[in-house]
Write a protein that holds these residues in place. Structure first.
Motif, PDB file in Angstrom:
ATOM      1  N   GLU A 187      34.804  41.695  36.701  1.00 31.25           N
ATOM      2  CA  GLU A 187      35.591  41.593  37.924  1.00 31.25           C
ATOM      3  C   GLU A 187      35.647  40.144  38.416  1.00 31.25           C
ATOM      4  N   ASP A 188      34.524  39.433  38.297  1.00 28.76           N
ATOM      5  CA  ASP A 188      34.486  38.036  38.719  1.00 28.76           C
ATOM      6  C   ASP A 188      35.431  37.182  37.881  1.00 28.76           C
ATOM      7  N   ARG A 190      38.080  38.200  36.278  1.00 25.85           N
ATOM      8  CA  ARG A 190      39.465  38.555  36.621  1.00 25.85           C
ATOM      9  C   ARG A 190      39.902  37.814  37.882  1.00 25.85           C
ATOM     10  N   ALA A 191      39.009  37.739  38.857  1.00 25.72           N
ATOM     11  CA  ALA A 191      39.335  37.020  40.097  1.00 25.72           C
ATOM     12  C   ALA A 191      39.547  35.535  39.825  1.00 25.72           C
ATOM     13  N   ARG A 192      38.722  34.971  38.968  1.00 25.23           N
ATOM     14  CA  ARG A 192      38.861  33.545  38.658  1.00 25.23           C
ATOM     15  C   ARG A 192      40.112  33.268  37.838  1.00 25.23           C
ATOM     16  N   LEU A 194      42.919  34.804  38.273  1.00 17.67           N
ATOM     17  CA  LEU A 194      43.979  34.731  39.271  1.00 17.67           C
ATOM     18  C   LEU A 194      44.009  33.361  39.934  1.00 17.67           C
ATOM     19  N   GLU A 195      42.833  32.840  40.263  1.00 15.86           N
ATOM     20  CA  GLU A 195      42.754  31.506  40.870  1.00 15.86           C
ATOM     21  C   GLU A 195      43.290  30.434  39.922  1.00 15.86           C
ATOM     22  N   GLN A 200      48.854  38.448  37.138  1.00 12.51           N
ATOM     23  CA  GLN A 200      48.169  39.719  37.335  1.00 12.51           C
ATOM     24  C   GLN A 200      47.003  39.795  36.358  1.00 12.51           C
TER      25      GLN A 200
END
Length: 319
Positions: A187-188, A190-192, A194-195, A200
């Motif tokens: 999850e981390d 995936r968030a990075r 996006l950054e 998506q």
């Protein structure tokens, strides 16, 4: 000089053969020169060498490292192209090797390389970022802009966001005008992603909103079925490496029925490295660096890579 070398190999305990200390100065054959290394980037290739993959035992001890940026004998700031070969496209030379396979690599104060392997470092690109380009970022550049056959606005799926090539694919794809989607178990990460510029992100194997124009595949067996199912008819998978296993199911019926194409890719040429460096200076895109360590602390970097908890590149600096 100080160097990081492989003195033995062990598939179960690769760091057992990692040795830091004094090493003889590089020998310089005719047509070669030396570069004083300012920064060098770690790759999975270095860890595989310690595991015994792709290295002959009679080559040990050998200085590790494929990638570097530094200063040549004439005082020019340069990037070192890691492929030792001949021809217009040295990556197609059947006798090609990478630095640290036959010749000592870049994890040292100085490295000997063929003069033709030096690419000017743009002034706006620092040594730490420039050192990340020759393997991971150059591989991503060739996958996207040479092998994928895409137009701006195309949708690209990057499998396994987090590693050096995957993060390069996301950043370069965004800068190149593609719509970039990415997957990761974390999850981390995936968030990075996006950054970093992904439009998506998805969990591995997730059903996508629509089929994509191309898949960038560096994972292999674990994601292969999802890659095939995610492609539109006539789409393309570009393959460079397989970190989860190199024998994925073929599903030739799907490939044939949907007229999919699978293209292999490797590191780019010296000329592509030059173009990549210019592209990055012009666009402002920079490699994602997980951490920067002095070369004397290289063991910490290798341990982090072995554990798999990194996002982007690990860079070693040389005083």
């Amino acid at each position: 000089m100080f160097a990081v070398t492989a003195t033995q190999t062990d598939p179960d305990n690769p760091l057992a053969g990692l040795t830091l200390g004094e090493h003889p100065e590089p020998k310089v054959p005719d047509g070669w020169t030396t570069v004083s290394v300012r920064a060098a980037a770690l790759n999975h290739h270095d860890l595989w060498t310690l595991k015994g993959v792709g290295i002959r035992q009679d080559r040990l001890p050998i200085v590790l490292g494929c990638d570097a940026a530094g200063v040549d004998e004439d005082g020019n700031e340069v990037i070192v192209h890691a492929v030792i070969g001949t021809g217009a496209d040295e990556t197609l030379d059947p006798k090609r090797t990478l630095l640290s396979e036959v010749h000592d690599g870049t994890f040292a104060e100085r490295v000997a390389v063929p003069r033709r392997n030096l690419v000017p470092k743009p002034a706006g690109l620092g040594f730490e970022h420039a050192a990340c380009l020759p393997t991971a970022w150059l591989t991503a550049y060739r996958m996207l802009f040479d092998k994928a056959g895409l137009e701006p606005g195309s949708t690209v799926l990057v499998q396994g966001a987090g590693g050096g090539v995957a993060t390069a694919l996301i950043a370069l794809g965004r800068a190149g005008g593609y719509r970039v989607w990415a997957t990761s178990r974390s999850e981390d990460k995936r968030a990075r992603a996006l950054e970093l510029g992904a439009d998506q992100v998805f969990e591995p194997g997730a059903r996508l909103p629509e089929r994509v124009d191309a898949v960038m595949e560096t994972v292999g067996q674990a994601t292969w079925d999802h890659s095939l199912k995610s492609l539109r008819p006539g789409g393309r998978i570009v393959v460079s490496g397989a970190t989860s296993g190199a024998v994925p199911p073929a599903d030739l019926n799907r490939v044939f029925f949907l007229q999919l194409s699978v293209v292999g890719s490797t590191m780019g040429t010296r000329e592509q490295l030059r173009r990549l460096a210019v592209f990055m200076e012009q666009t402002g895109v920079r490699p994602v660096v997980d951490r920067v360590l002095p070369l004397a602390q290289a063991r910490d970097g290798f341990a982090a890579m072995a554990e798999g908890e990194i996002f982007g590149k690990i860079v070693f600096t040389v005083e």
